[in-house]
Design an enzyme around this catalytic site. Structure first.
Site, mmCIF file in Angstrom:
data_model
loop_
_atom_site.group_PDB
_atom_site.id
_atom_site.type_symbol
_atom_site.label_atom_id
_atom_site.label_comp_id
_atom_site.label_asym_id
_atom_site.label_seq_id
_atom_site.Cartn_x
_atom_site.Cartn_y
_atom_site.Cartn_z
ATOM 1 N N LYS A 17 0.851 -1.204 0.000
ATOM 2 C CA LYS A 17 0.000 0.000 0.000
ATOM 3 C C LYS A 17 0.879 1.243 0.000
ATOM 4 C CE LYS A 17 -4.699 -0.242 1.828
ATOM 5 N NZ LYS A 17 -5.578 -0.003 2.973
ATOM 6 N N ARG A 41 -19.252 1.866 7.844
ATOM 7 C CA ARG A 41 -19.937 3.068 7.375
ATOM 8 C C ARG A 41 -21.101 2.640 6.477
ATOM 9 N NH1 ARG A 41 -14.262 5.305 5.699
ATOM 10 N NH2 ARG A 41 -14.135 3.031 5.623
#
Ligand code: ADP
Length: 157
Positions: free
Chosen positions: A41, A90
């Protein structure tokens, strides 16, 4: 002692993360905020910057520890005797990824359970990527991140 791990990239740590962490602290004796070392990443803040910043942000949280780890979170959890891993949810879009992750963790380590907290309404759109995008485009991100995180942005050139 009931220990939980809250793993993530935290690139950067937002008020959404803080909300989940505070709620986890109401349930567990100790929560380790675990900065994932993921060499694949590309992060905006280096691992060292993220860990240092988190230690400042969470200095007044007596139940919280900050650490970093390369490898499976479940292995870190076993090492410190934690039985729970905290994650936040979320929108529905988070669900698919988190469900897969939870199943993978269960496969790797059946004794460790994932615990999910739902984002509060005001933080439901807040993600590290949104914060970085807003910052790059000159928006005021101060309502979305702790003040130490804002400082980390302004001191990074
Ligand atoms: P990762 O790269 O492992 O997804 P993140 O730092 O992006 O790490 O997020 C860590 C955890 O916090 C994830 O479970 C994510 O869904 C959750 N999270 C991130 N932002 C929020 C928010 N605003 N409200 C609730 N949970 C959140």
């Amino acid at each position: 002692m009931n220990i939980a791990i809250y793993p993530g990239s935290f690139d950067p740590f937002t008020n959404g993360h803080l909300d989940i962490l505070n709620r986890a602290c109401a349930v567990f004796d100790e929560v380790v905020v675990l900065v994932a070392i993921n060499s694949s990443k590309n992060t905006f803040f280096s691992l060292q910057e993220r860990v240092e910043c988190l230690k400042k942000v969470l200095a007044d949280h007596p139940k919280v520890k900050v650490d970093s780890y390369e490898g499976l979170t479940v292995d870190y959890a076993k090492k410190v005797g934690a039985k729970h891993i905290i994650r936040g949810l979320r929108a529905v879009t988070d669900f698919e990824y988190e469900f897969q992750l939870a199943s993978a963790n269960r496969f790797a380590s059946p004794g460790i359970d994932m615990v999910f907290f739902m984002a509060s309404a005001e933080n439901s759109f807040v993600s590290s990527s949104v914060v970085k995008e807003l910052y790059r485009n000159g928006a005021d991100i101060s309502p979305l991140v702790p003040s130490e995180v804002l400082k980390a942005f302004t001191s990074k050139k």
